[in-house]
Design a protein around this motif. Structure first.
Motif, PDB file in Angstrom:
ATOM      1  N   TYR A   1     -41.538 -21.962  10.962  1.00 11.73           N
ATOM      2  CA  TYR A   1     -41.688 -20.808  12.028  1.00 11.73           C
ATOM      3  C   TYR A   1     -42.756 -20.157  12.167  1.00 11.73           C
ATOM      4  N   GLY A   2     -43.888 -20.199  11.042  1.00 13.70           N
ATOM      5  CA  GLY A   2     -45.005 -19.450  11.048  1.00 13.70           C
ATOM      6  C   GLY A   2     -46.262 -20.343  10.579  1.00 13.70           C
ATOM      7  N   THR A   3     -47.567 -19.851  10.539  1.00 19.16           N
ATOM      8  CA  THR A   3     -48.399 -20.607  10.410  1.00 19.16           C
ATOM      9  C   THR A   3     -48.714 -20.751   8.806  1.00 19.16           C
ATOM     10  N   ARG A   4     -48.180 -19.914   8.045  1.00 15.13           N
ATOM     11  CA  ARG A   4     -48.446 -20.121   6.639  1.00 15.13           C
ATOM     12  C   ARG A   4     -47.862 -20.990   5.848  1.00 15.13           C
ATOM     13  N   ALA A   5     -48.267 -21.306   4.647  1.00 18.01           N
ATOM     14  CA  ALA A   5     -47.541 -22.179   3.769  1.00 18.01           C
ATOM     15  C   ALA A   5     -46.265 -21.905   3.472  1.00 18.01           C
TER      16      ALA A   5
ATOM     17  N   GLY B   1     -38.304 -16.082  18.409  1.00 25.49           N
ATOM     18  CA  GLY B   1     -37.843 -15.526  19.810  1.00 25.49           C
ATOM     19  C   GLY B   1     -38.837 -15.187  20.949  1.00 25.49           C
ATOM     20  N   GLN B   2     -39.946 -16.146  20.634  1.00 24.70           N
ATOM     21  CA  GLN B   2     -40.955 -16.207  21.962  1.00 24.70           C
ATOM     22  C   GLN B   2     -40.752 -17.263  22.490  1.00 24.70           C
ATOM     23  N   THR B   3     -40.995 -17.091  23.923  1.00 27.39           N
ATOM     24  CA  THR B   3     -40.778 -18.126  24.923  1.00 27.39           C
ATOM     25  C   THR B   3     -42.158 -18.552  25.567  1.00 27.39           C
TER      26      THR B   3
ATOM     27  N   SER C   1     -52.918 -18.411  17.375  1.00 31.77           N
ATOM     28  CA  SER C   1     -52.293 -18.284  18.478  1.00 31.77           C
ATOM     29  C   SER C   1     -50.942 -18.616  18.473  1.00 31.77           C
ATOM     30  N   GLY C   2     -50.775 -19.262  17.257  1.00 30.74           N
ATOM     31  CA  GLY C   2     -49.393 -19.731  16.889  1.00 30.74           C
ATOM     32  C   GLY C   2     -48.978 -21.138  17.608  1.00 30.74           C
TER      33      GLY C   2
END
Length: 157
Positions: free
Chosen positions: A27-31, A101-103, A139-140
């Protein structure tokens, strides 16, 4: 860059190579920023849904792999992160909503001349700004495109 991230996840973290079903989704860019997949329905349709749970084992992975200190406080703080219990997509239109929750809207393969160097093999647009994600971790893009690939694998072949 996306290919490098995928190779890292496959070799170092022991995750399946893209295309194989995963029981964890980032759900995120971190390990360690991961959740557990509970169910899948409507994959590759206009009502694709993947239900997830943010479990203790996921929080431990974040504390171990990113924070590098597994404590009760770290685990509690990680479990308190506000996440959706599912992510969804319309594989016909390309519009999807992530675990956070990002579209975004999937526009297909990136045909720009710098696509390979930017790491964005596909174009994802933020409908609020009408701007494409640039392919960077900041940027995700890697997380968003991986979630879309889980929802709509036929669109990214």
């Amino acid at each position: 860059m996306t290919k490098a991230v995928g190779a890292y996840k496959s070799i170092i973290l022991g995750e399946p190579i893209d295309g194989d079903r995963k029981d964890k989704v980032y759900y995120g860019t971190r390990a360690g920023m991961q959740v557990s997949v509970v169910s899948r329905s409507g994959i590759d349709t206009s009502r694709a849904v993947i239900r997830v749970e943010h479990r203790r084992e996921d929080a431990v992975a974040f504390c171990r792999d990113y924070v590098q200190n597994v404590t009760d406080k770290c685990i509690q703080d990680e479990l308190a992160v506000d996440l959706q219990n599912k992510f969804t997509g319309d594989c016909k239109t390309g519009r999807f909503t992530t675990i956070t929750g990002q579209t975004f809207v999937f526009f297909g393969r990136n045909t720009a001349t710098n696509a390979g160097t930017m790491g964005n093999d596909f174009v994802l647009i933020d409908p609020d700004t009408n701007q494409p994600l640039d392919g960077s971790m900041a940027s995700g893009y890697p997380v968003a495109i991986d979630q879309f690939k889980e929802l709509c694998p036929a669109r990214v072949r």
